[in-house]
Design a protein around this motif. Structure first.
Motif, PDB file in Angstrom:
ATOM      1  N   PHE A 183       0.846  -1.189   0.000  1.00  0.00           N
ATOM      2  CA  PHE A 183       0.000   0.000   0.000  1.00  0.00           C
ATOM      3  C   PHE A 183       0.885   1.244   0.000  1.00  0.00           C
ATOM      4  CE2 PHE A 183      -2.793  -3.087   2.297  1.00  0.00           C
ATOM      5  CZ  PHE A 183      -3.843  -3.096   1.385  1.00  0.00           C
ATOM      6  N   ALA A 184       0.590   2.174  -0.895  1.00  0.00           N
ATOM      7  CA  ALA A 184       1.358   3.420  -0.977  1.00  0.00           C
ATOM      8  C   ALA A 184       0.601   4.381  -1.888  1.00  0.00           C
ATOM      9  CB  ALA A 184       2.763   3.163  -1.508  1.00  0.00           C
ATOM     10  N   GLY A 185       1.175   5.557  -2.103  1.00  0.00           N
ATOM     11  CA  GLY A 185       0.598   6.493  -3.058  1.00  0.00           C
ATOM     12  C   GLY A 185       0.628   5.880  -4.452  1.00  0.00           C
ATOM     13  N   SER A 186      -0.419   6.105  -5.231  1.00  0.00           N
ATOM     14  CA  SER A 186      -0.521   5.477  -6.551  1.00  0.00           C
ATOM     15  C   SER A 186       0.630   5.862  -7.475  1.00  0.00           C
ATOM     16  CB  SER A 186      -1.854   5.850  -7.203  1.00  0.00           C
ATOM     17  OG  SER A 186      -2.938   5.350  -6.448  1.00  0.00           O
ATOM     18  N   SER A 187       1.110   7.085  -7.360  1.00  0.00           N
ATOM     19  CA  SER A 187       2.220   7.515  -8.219  1.00  0.00           C
ATOM     20  C   SER A 187       3.483   6.723  -7.900  1.00  0.00           C
ATOM     21  CB  SER A 187       2.472   9.014  -8.058  1.00  0.00           C
ATOM     22  OG  SER A 187       2.742   9.344  -6.705  1.00  0.00           O
ATOM     23  N   ALA A 188       3.743   6.492  -6.612  1.00  0.00           N
ATOM     24  CA  ALA A 188       4.915   5.708  -6.207  1.00  0.00           C
ATOM     25  C   ALA A 188       4.776   4.256  -6.663  1.00  0.00           C
ATOM     26  CB  ALA A 188       5.092   5.774  -4.700  1.00  0.00           C
ATOM     27  N   LEU A 189       3.576   3.703  -6.560  1.00  0.00           N
ATOM     28  CA  LEU A 189       3.356   2.322  -6.984  1.00  0.00           C
ATOM     29  C   LEU A 189       3.556   2.169  -8.485  1.00  0.00           C
ATOM     30  CD1 LEU A 189       0.172   1.494  -4.874  1.00  0.00           C
ATOM     31  CD2 LEU A 189       2.518   0.772  -4.407  1.00  0.00           C
ATOM     32  N   ILE A 228       6.296  -0.270 -10.340  1.00  0.00           N
ATOM     33  CA  ILE A 228       5.925  -1.265 -11.352  1.00  0.00           C
ATOM     34  C   ILE A 228       6.722  -1.043 -12.631  1.00  0.00           C
ATOM     35  CG2 ILE A 228       4.050  -2.028 -12.868  1.00  0.00           C
ATOM     36  CD1 ILE A 228       2.140  -1.413 -10.480  1.00  0.00           C
ATOM     37  N   ASN A 229       6.829   0.190 -13.068  1.00  0.00           N
ATOM     38  CA  ASN A 229       7.571   0.487 -14.294  1.00  0.00           C
ATOM     39  C   ASN A 229       9.066   0.222 -14.149  1.00  0.00           C
ATOM     40  OD1 ASN A 229       5.344   1.190 -15.832  1.00  0.00           O
ATOM     41  ND2 ASN A 229       5.471   3.372 -15.327  1.00  0.00           N
ATOM     42  N   GLN A 230       9.552   0.205 -12.913  1.00  0.00           N
ATOM     43  CA  GLN A 230      10.964  -0.108 -12.671  1.00  0.00           C
ATOM     44  C   GLN A 230      11.206  -1.602 -12.501  1.00  0.00           C
ATOM     45  OE1 GLN A 230      11.812   2.376  -9.268  1.00  0.00           O
ATOM     46  NE2 GLN A 230      12.220   4.200 -10.509  1.00  0.00           N
ATOM     47  N   GLN A 253       0.094   5.510 -16.437  1.00  0.00           N
ATOM     48  CA  GLN A 253       1.553   5.437 -16.372  1.00  0.00           C
ATOM     49  C   GLN A 253       2.058   4.018 -16.608  1.00  0.00           C
ATOM     50  OE1 GLN A 253       1.623   8.095 -12.506  1.00  0.00           O
ATOM     51  NE2 GLN A 253       3.720   7.857 -13.230  1.00  0.00           N
ATOM     52  N   VAL A 254       1.292   3.022 -16.189  1.00  0.00           N
ATOM     53  CA  VAL A 254       1.732   1.639 -16.382  1.00  0.00           C
ATOM     54  C   VAL A 254       1.173   1.027 -17.662  1.00  0.00           C
ATOM     55  CG1 VAL A 254       2.147   1.243 -13.927  1.00  0.00           C
ATOM     56  CG2 VAL A 254      -0.085   0.743 -14.862  1.00  0.00           C
ATOM     57  N   THR A 255       0.020   1.490 -18.113  1.00  0.00           N
ATOM     58  CA  THR A 255      -0.478   0.986 -19.394  1.00  0.00           C
ATOM     59  C   THR A 255       0.362   1.538 -20.546  1.00  0.00           C
ATOM     60  OG1 THR A 255      -2.125   2.765 -19.536  1.00  0.00           O
ATOM     61  CG2 THR A 255      -2.847   0.691 -18.566  1.00  0.00           C
ATOM     62  N   ASP A 256       0.853   2.760 -20.415  1.00  0.00           N
ATOM     63  CA  ASP A 256       1.671   3.368 -21.475  1.00  0.00           C
ATOM     64  C   ASP A 256       2.988   2.635 -21.681  1.00  0.00           C
ATOM     65  OD1 ASP A 256      -0.264   5.250 -21.938  1.00  0.00           O
ATOM     66  OD2 ASP A 256       0.763   6.901 -20.914  1.00  0.00           O
ATOM     67  N   THR A 257       3.495   1.985 -20.635  1.00  0.00           N
ATOM     68  CA  THR A 257       4.757   1.256 -20.752  1.00  0.00           C
ATOM     69  C   THR A 257       4.543  -0.215 -21.095  1.00  0.00           C
ATOM     70  OG1 THR A 257       4.816   0.653 -18.398  1.00  0.00           O
ATOM     71  CG2 THR A 257       5.826   2.769 -19.031  1.00  0.00           C
TER      72      THR A 257
END
Length: 260
Positions: free
Chosen positions: A72-78, A82-84, A101-105
């Motif tokens: 659990f965390a802020g959505s931007s950090a999550l 994921i992208n990393q 942000q994650v669908t674009d990658t």
């Protein structure tokens, strides 16, 4: 009955008995089981902490042999994690922007489903010692204020609400997730903050919530999706289905989330 016939009959009966045990014994999945097993890692917005923890317990009970693990965390950090390349099976965001942000990658290839919505509330310590009445109080220099940072969904929603109210806030602290903001209020470190209605509900008698009309201008949609490289793809799909089920919706609605 001749001895040979009796031996054959006993052997047939034993075989039938073993077959029956194999169909319903402990070595086979229970009736209605999906066959899903193993760990399922769910990255979820901080505002989902209480509801998803409950849904995780429900899921484990319904699917013996599974273990739901949450981040659990802020959505931007999550989304950044994921992208990393952080290993995860499911992403539940408090904002479509962070899901993008994650669908674009390509980290999410399935179509995300909006499963709930949430709106903001002013939250103050029990008794409202500073006498906060509305968003205008957030512009006063003497008022101690906590807000989410703008890149976090609750911060982006707060920005919309303040713009709708024509108020320029003067926050004393900017936090990276909504639970951190709520903690500042619970500890009496600030006079007021903006959090989600569900966070006020979860805090119980420790705080008080104040509604305001501009909240309707800043309602957040929450999308959920299994990740494309989920280590437990079957478990990811099953957990998403559980969140979208009647039981999932009931838990979320009881916590104060709005229907999509």
């Amino acid at each position: 009955m001749p001895r040979t016939a009796r031996v054959v009959a006993v052997a047939v009966a034993a075989a039938l008995s073993l077959a029956g045990c194999g169909a319903s014994g402990s070595g086979s999945p229970a009736a209605g089981s999906s066959g899903v097993t193993g760990a399922i890692t769910v990255f979820a917005a901080a505002s989902l902490t209480e509801t998803f923890t409950e849904l995780g317990r429900d899921f484990e009970a319904a699917h013996p042999g599974t273990a739901v693990k949450f981040n659990f965390a802020g959505s931007s950090a999550l989304a950044r994690q994921i992208n990393q390349g952080a290993p995860a099976d499911v992403f539940a965001s408090a904002s479509p922007a962070n899901m993008r942000q994650v669908t674009d990658t390509g980290a999410v290839t399935a179509t995300p489903t909006t499963f709930v919505r949430n709106e903001l509330r002013i939250v103050v310590p029990r008794g409202n010692p500073a006498g906060i009445t509305g968003l205008a109080d957030f512009a006063e220099a003497e008022t101690k204020i906590a807000l989410c940072a703008e890149q976090v969904p609750c911060g982006a929603a707060a920005k919309k609400a303040f713009e709708a109210a024509g108020v320029t806030p003067r926050p004393d602290t900017l936090e990276q997730d909504v639970k951190a903001v709520l903690t500042k209020v619970r500890l009496g470190e600030v006079d007021a903050a903006l959090v989600y209605a569900t966070d006020v509900e979860a805090a119980g008698d420790e705080v008080e919530g104040i509604g305001f009309p501009e909240a309707e201008e800043a309602v957040n949609d929450y999308p959920i999706a299994p990740l494309a490289k989920a280590p437990n793809a079957a478990g990811a799909r099953a957990f998403v289905d559980h969140v979208l089920s009647d039981r999932g919706r009931a838990v979320l609605t009881e916590a104060g989330f709005l229907a999509p």
